[in-house]
Design an enzyme around this catalytic site. Structure first.
Site, PDB file in Angstrom:
ATOM      1  NE  ARG A  92      -3.038  -0.494   3.176  1.00  0.00           N
ATOM      2  CZ  ARG A  92      -3.994  -1.403   2.970  1.00  0.00           C
ATOM      3  NH1 ARG A  92      -4.943  -1.168   2.089  1.00  0.00           N
ATOM      4  NH2 ARG A  92      -4.014  -2.535   3.643  1.00  0.00           N
ATOM      5  CE1 TYR A  93      -0.037   4.180   3.762  1.00  0.00           C
ATOM      6  CE2 TYR A  93       0.216   1.938   4.566  1.00  0.00           C
ATOM      7  CZ  TYR A  93      -0.491   3.134   4.533  1.00  0.00           C
ATOM      8  OH  TYR A  93      -1.643   3.247   5.263  1.00  0.00           O
ATOM      9  NE  ARG A  96       4.178   1.881   6.213  1.00  0.00           N
ATOM     10  CZ  ARG A  96       4.101   3.115   5.722  1.00  0.00           C
ATOM     11  NH1 ARG A  96       5.044   3.578   4.920  1.00  0.00           N
ATOM     12  NH2 ARG A  96       3.063   3.882   6.000  1.00  0.00           N
ATOM     13  CB  CYS A 105      -6.493 -15.255  14.894  1.00  0.00           C
ATOM     14  SG  CYS A 105      -6.350 -14.226  13.435  1.00  0.00           S
ATOM     15  CB  CYS A 109     -11.186  -9.547  17.221  1.00  0.00           C
ATOM     16  SG  CYS A 109      -9.531  -9.982  17.792  1.00  0.00           S
ATOM     17  CB  CYS A 112     -11.679  -9.468  12.750  1.00  0.00           C
ATOM     18  SG  CYS A 112     -10.317  -9.745  11.610  1.00  0.00           S
ATOM     19  NE  ARG A 114      -5.757  -7.797   6.651  1.00  0.00           N
ATOM     20  CZ  ARG A 114      -4.643  -7.340   7.245  1.00  0.00           C
ATOM     21  NH1 ARG A 114      -4.144  -7.987   8.271  1.00  0.00           N
ATOM     22  NH2 ARG A 114      -4.025  -6.276   6.784  1.00  0.00           N
ATOM     23  CG  ASP A 275     -10.680  -0.848   9.896  1.00  0.00           C
ATOM     24  OD1 ASP A 275     -10.440   0.304   9.489  1.00  0.00           O
ATOM     25  OD2 ASP A 275      -9.811  -1.597  10.398  1.00  0.00           O
ATOM     26  CG  ASP A 312      -6.288   1.413   7.814  1.00  0.00           C
ATOM     27  OD1 ASP A 312      -5.493   1.593   6.882  1.00  0.00           O
ATOM     28  OD2 ASP A 312      -5.984   0.863   8.890  1.00  0.00           O
ATOM     29  CE  LYS A 319      -2.830   1.831  10.097  1.00  0.00           C
ATOM     30  NZ  LYS A 319      -2.217   1.109   9.028  1.00  0.00           N
TER      31      LYS A 319
HETATM   32  S1  SF4 Z   1      -8.289  -8.539  14.577  1.00  0.00           S
HETATM   33 FE1  SF4 Z   1      -8.689 -10.212  13.126  1.00  0.00          FE
HETATM   34  S2  SF4 Z   1      -6.662 -10.755  12.344  1.00  0.00           S
HETATM   35 FE2  SF4 Z   1      -6.331  -9.600  14.264  1.00  0.00          FE
HETATM   36  S3  SF4 Z   1      -6.270 -11.193  15.902  1.00  0.00           S
HETATM   37 FE3  SF4 Z   1      -8.377 -10.455  15.770  1.00  0.00          FE
HETATM   38  S4  SF4 Z   1      -9.361 -11.937  14.406  1.00  0.00           S
HETATM   39 FE4  SF4 Z   1      -7.155 -12.141  14.062  1.00  0.00          FE
END
Ligand code: SF4
Length: 353
Positions: A92-93, A96, A105, A109, A112, A114, A275, A312, A319
């Site tokens: 994206r940049y 990096r 994971c 979460c 999340c 993603r 997000d 973001d 970001k």
């Molecule tokens: S935010 Fe998403 S990618 Fe990060 S630890 Fe939680 S579930 Fe996994």
């Protein structure tokens, strides 16, 4: 509650652990069919099941509200796929790249960004050939100074596998920084061993580990010890937190989180505005609320405790810090500014003579 012996991955296990009431089960089965669920023993232990608003439960126990997708939400909110030139890389940049080694994971979460990509039914881990292609992409671009291992959570990999990846990156002369984003030290602290620390280090390169933590309770004794194993091995740590409604959206909790991080020798780096991930509106605050919280931190907590509040931009444009701002040009005199102090009082800053 009694600490479960293993990670809870199914609503029926959450029911048995006393984390959800029976009448919620059918709706939660529907949520779990859509988005991955996992609560590690270390995080389950932190939940107070008698508190319906428990801030750890809000982050990990699924909620029927996740089935409601708001009009502005999108499957790939920060535009990873649009910025992915080869599998596993997000560029994206200019200086990096992200390398997404795995899409699993230790915990999932509920907010999340993603969530459409991660989980046991999410995208697969990079194959050996894909990793070779990702490394070749980095090797061919001298402008890439920093490689960020993310995912999923790279610390779910064995120390041997991490060491192989880090060593491969270390052979690329222009890569100077290896950054690892992880939730493992709070979710599965015992996974962070001295061997992990050794695996992440490479001669001639600087390794940084960025911890994702959102509530002070996550910095348990064991989590702090896990971070200390990395820091004592010479790996500086930073943090990223997500601003979450009902979890850390009050000055006392957010301040306590930042202090817990700094006390653990972790410098608060980013506070992310939530997000636009699908089914997460119930966990997002407004930007106004985020700015007010940052103002409250600035007045009351040490400079070490100040993360940068960032957004973001949806779609992948990058970001950016989103304030609050303390200085603005004034029309009263050319080159003069008005500065706001932490108590909200305005002061004139003179133009250069
Ligand atoms: S935010 Fe998403 S990618 Fe990060 S630890 Fe939680 S579930 Fe996994």
């Amino acid at each position: 509650m009694r600490t479960p012996a293993r990670t809870l991955r199914h609503p029926s296990e959450l029911l048995r652990a006393g984390l959800v009431p029976p009448e919620r089960l059918p709706a939660l089965e529907r949520v779990a069919a859509r988005y991955a669920v996992a609560i590690s023993p270390a995080l389950a232990e932190l939940i107070d099941p008698s508190d319906p608003q428990d801030p750890i439960a809000r982050q990990f126990v699924p909620d029927p509200a996740e089935l409601e997708v708001a009009a502005e939400e999108r499957g790939d909110p920060i535009g990873d796929d649009a910025m992915s030139p080869v599998p596993g890389i997000v560029h994206r940049y200019p200086d990096r790249v992200l390398v997404k080694l795995v899409h699993v994971c230790p915990v999932y979460c509920r907010f999340c960004f993603r969530r459409e990509m991660v989980g046991p039914h999410g995208r697969p881990a990079l194959t050996g050939a894909e990793l070779d292609a990702a490394l070749a992409y980095i090797r061919a671009r001298r402008e890439i100074w920093e490689v960020i291992l993310t995912g999923g959570d790279p610390l779910v990999l064995s120390a041997r596998r991490l060491r192989d990846v880090v060593r491969a990156l270390a052979t690329i002369e222009h890569v100077k920084i290896i950054r690892v984003h992880t939730r493992v030290p709070v979710a599965v602290p015992e996974r962070v061993t001295r061997e992990t620390a050794r695996a992440l280090k490479a001669a001639g390169k600087a390794t940084y580990v960025v911890l994702h933590a959102n509530h002070p309770r996550e910095l348990s004794v064991n989590a702090r010890a896990a971070c200390a194993r990395l820091i004592d091995a010479g790996i500086p740590m930073l943090s990223q937190s997500v601003l979450l409604k009902g979890v850390n959206d009050d000055p006392a909790t957010l301040g306590a989180l930042m202090r817990a991080l700094v006390e653990s020798r972790i410098k608060p780096y980013y506070l992310h505005h939530g997000d636009l991930a699908p089914g997460t509106a119930h966990l997002r605050t407004t930007v106004d609320q985020g700015q007010a919280l940052m103002r409250a931190l600035r007045g009351r907590y040490s400079g070490l405790c100040q993360p940068t509040y960032v957004l973001d931009i949806p779609g992948g444009a990058g970001k950016v810090p989103i304030g609050p701002h303390y200085i603005e040009a004034t029309e009263r005199a050319e080159g003069a500014f008005e500065v706001v102090d932490p108590a909200g009082r305005r002061h004139r800053y003179p133009p250069k003579a």
